[in-house]
Scaffold this active site. Structure first.
Site, PDB file in Angstrom:
ATOM      1  N   SER A 124       0.885  -0.965   0.339  1.00  0.00           N
ATOM      2  CA  SER A 124       0.290   0.160  -0.233  1.00  0.00           C
ATOM      3  C   SER A 124       0.649   1.338   0.172  1.00  0.00           C
ATOM      4  O   SER A 124       0.221   2.937   0.127  1.00  0.00           O
ATOM      5  CB  SER A 124      -1.378  -0.091   0.704  1.00  0.00           C
ATOM      6  N   THR A 187      -6.292 -17.738   3.028  1.00  0.00           N
ATOM      7  CA  THR A 187      -5.853 -18.693   3.797  1.00  0.00           C
ATOM      8  C   THR A 187      -3.859 -18.985   3.225  1.00  0.00           C
ATOM      9  O   THR A 187      -4.528 -18.887   1.668  1.00  0.00           O
ATOM     10  CB  THR A 187      -6.475 -20.252   3.477  1.00  0.00           C
ATOM     11  N   GLY A 374       3.098  -0.438   4.434  1.00  0.00           N
ATOM     12  CA  GLY A 374       2.689  -1.372   3.369  1.00  0.00           C
ATOM     13  C   GLY A 374       2.934  -3.018   3.466  1.00  0.00           C
ATOM     14  O   GLY A 374       3.350  -2.807   4.177  1.00  0.00           O
ATOM     15  N   SER A 401       3.983 -14.595   7.647  1.00  0.00           N
ATOM     16  CA  SER A 401       2.576 -14.849   8.850  1.00  0.00           C
ATOM     17  C   SER A 401       1.681 -13.761   7.232  1.00  0.00           C
ATOM     18  O   SER A 401       0.323 -14.324   8.104  1.00  0.00           O
ATOM     19  CB  SER A 401       2.448 -13.724   9.379  1.00  0.00           C
TER      20      SER A 401
END
Length: 420
Positions: A124, A187, A374, A401
C-alpha cells in the site's frame, strides 16, 4: 551478537546482546493500515533463523524537537523481530543523522545476509504514488477533486450510490465498501496456489461494491481501505489512456531517477538484490513449512523499490518537486471528521490520521511524522519523515504470517528512529 559497519563516517564494530522489548502502541494504528490495496490476512507463525544485526551510520546534528539519533535503539528494534520475520532492513536519513541496518537472512536456504540495497514489494505504499499522480492531473485541470467520480467513470459504481467526490477517494472518506476474506484467497494454502492469479481493478471494485457501505455520506467519516484507490487508479487510466503503472513511471520514477523502483504490470519477479518473501503453510502434523512466494503477480499495490529510492521520493514529494502548492497542500490536509478506526469513547484515533496518500502519526514524545505503510505476501514496508525532512526512516521486513499482522515490529522501527 555482533554489529558490523556496512558504511560509516564515524562507526566501529559494536557488540550487543539480544534484549527483550516491551512494545508500545505509538504506531499500532499505522501498522493496521498496512494492507496491499486489499485485505489483511490471518497470522501463521513459523520459526526463522536468528542471525546477527548488521548496522552502520552515525548521528548527525539534531534539531530542536527531535531526540538525538540512537543507533543502539535502532539495532535493538531490528533485532527484536519476531521468529516469523526472516529479514529486516532499515535506513534513517536527514541532517539529524544517518543510519542503515539489516537483520536476519535474505534466503533461508543459503543463509545469505539481507542486502543493504535490497529491493522489496511496497504493497500500500503504492497508494502514495497513485495519489501523487491524481493530484498532478488535478493541477493540469484534467480532473476536479470536488467533482464526483461518477462523472469520470460512469457505470463503475452502483446507480443508487451518492455522488462521491474524487478527493474522498484519496483521503479515505469515500464511504466505498471493502473486499472481504470471502472475495479473495486468504488462507496460506490458497495464497500459495493463487499467487499468480490476475485480478483487474474493475473486478476488485465490482466485488467490493457488492458489500454494504461503511457509512452513508461521503466525506463525513474516515476509514482506511483499498477500494478508493482501486477507483483512483482506474481514474488515472481513464484520463490518460495509459496504465497507472506507466503514469507513475513517466511522471515520478523517471524524473526523480528512481532507477531501482519499478511499477510492474505482469512481471512476477523482483529484479536485482532482494530478500525472499515466505509464507508459513500449516502441515498435517500441526507444524508449518515456509513456502517461497517471492515471485507473485504484482497486482494492485505491486510496486518494488529500495530504502534509498523511497527516501529520495519522500524528500522530493515533501519539497514540492512533484506538485504545485495547491495540490501539495492536499498531501497534508487531514479532514476534520471522525474515524471508524477509533475507540468507542473517542471515534478518532489518538495518533493516526489520513490525508491524500499520506498518514499523519503523532508519537509518544510529541513528534509528528508523515508517511505510509504497506504489506503484501512476504513483505511489509513503511516510510516516514518529519514535515521539515530533518529525519526520515524507510524500512522493510519479511513476515511469514501473510502480512498485516506485525504491529509490534512496524511500531518499533519508526519509534526507534523518532522517539527512542
Amino acid at each position: 551478537m555482533t554489529f558490523k559497519p556496512l558504511f560509516s563516517t564515524a562507526g566501529t564494530a559494536t557488540t550487543a546482546g539480544r534484549h527483550r522489548w516491551v512494545p508500545t502502541t505509538a504506531l499500532a494504528c499505522a501498522a493496521l493500515a498496512a494492507v496491499v490495496l486489499g485485505a489483511a490476512l490471518p497470522a501463521v507463525a513459523a520459526p526463522a533463523a536468528r542471525p546477527a544485526v548488521v548496522a552502520a551510520g552515525g548521528a548527525g546534528a539534531t534539531g530542536d524537537r527531535l531526540p538525538e539519533l540512537d543507533p543502539r535503539a535502532l539495532r535493538h528494534a531490528l533485532s527484536s523481530a519476531p521468529d516469523h520475520v526472516t529479514g529486516v532492513l532499515a535506513r534513517v536519513s536527514g541532517p539529524d543523522g544517518h543510519w542503515t541496518g539489516t537483520y536476519g537472512t535474505a534466503d533461508i536456504t543459503t543463509g545469505a545476509p539481507v542486502p543493504v540495497d535490497g529491493r522489496f514489494r511496497l504493497g500500500s505504499v503504492t497508494k502514495t504514488f497513485i495519489a501523487t499522480v491524481v493530484l498532478q492531473l488535478a493541477a493540469e485541470d484534467r480532473v476536479d477533486l470536488d467533482q464526483p467520480v461518477q462523472r469520470y467513470l460512469p457505470g463503475l459504481l452502483p446507480d443508487d450510490y451518492p455522488p462521491i467526490p474524487v478527493r474522498t477517494l484519496l483521503n479515505f472518506t469515500s464511504s466505498l465498501p471493502e473486499l472481504t476474506p470471502d472475495d479473495l484467497p486468504t488462507t496460506p494454502d490458497g495464497i500459495v496456489e493463487h499467487r499468480f492469479d490476475d485480478h483487474p481493478l474493475s473486478e476488485l471494485v465490482a466485488k467490493a461494491v457488492r458489500h454494504e457501505r461503511p457509512f452513508a455520506e461521503p466525506g463525513h467519516m474516515q476509514v482506511y481501505g483499498a477500494t478508493g484507490y482501486y477507483v483512483a487508479a482506474m481514474l488515472v487510466e481513464s484520463l490518460t489512456g495509459h496504465t497507472y503503472q506507466r503514469e507513475i513511471t513517466t511522471r515520478i520514477l523517471q524524473p526523480l531517477h528512481l532507477r531501482d523502483t519499478t511499477a510492474p504490470q505482469v512481471d512476477t519477479t523482483i529484479p536485482g538484490p532482494h530478500s525472499h518473501g515466505y509464507i508459513a503453510v500449516p502441515r498435517p502434523d500441526g507444524g508449518s513449512r515456509l513456502v517461497d512466494i517471492t515471485e507473485q503477480n504484482p497486482g494492485a499495490g505491486g510496486m518494488i523499490s529500495t530504502t534509498a529510492d523511497l527516501d529520495r521520493f519522500l524528500t522530493a514529494l515533501f519539497r514540492g518537486r512533484l506538485l504545485p502548492p495547491p495540490e501539495q497542500a492536499e498531501l497534508f490536509d487531514v479532514p476534520d471528521v471522525p474515524s471508524l478506526s477509533g475507540t468507542a469513547g473517542d471515534p478518532r484515533p489518538a495518533n493516526v490520521h489520513y490525508a491524500a496518500g499520506l498518514m499523519r502519526v503523532t508519537l509518544s514524545n510529541g513528534v509528528t511524522v508523515w508517511g505510509k505503510t504497506g504489506t503484501t505476501f512476504g513483505y511489509t514496508s513503511g516510510m516516514f519523515a518529519t514535515r521539515d525532512l530533518r529525519r526520515r526512516v524507510v524500512y522493510s521486513f519479511n513476515p511469514t504470517s501473510g502480512g498485516g499482522n506485525d504491529l509490534a515490529l512496524a511500531t518499533r522501527i519508526p519509534t526507534a528512529a523518532f522517539a527512542p
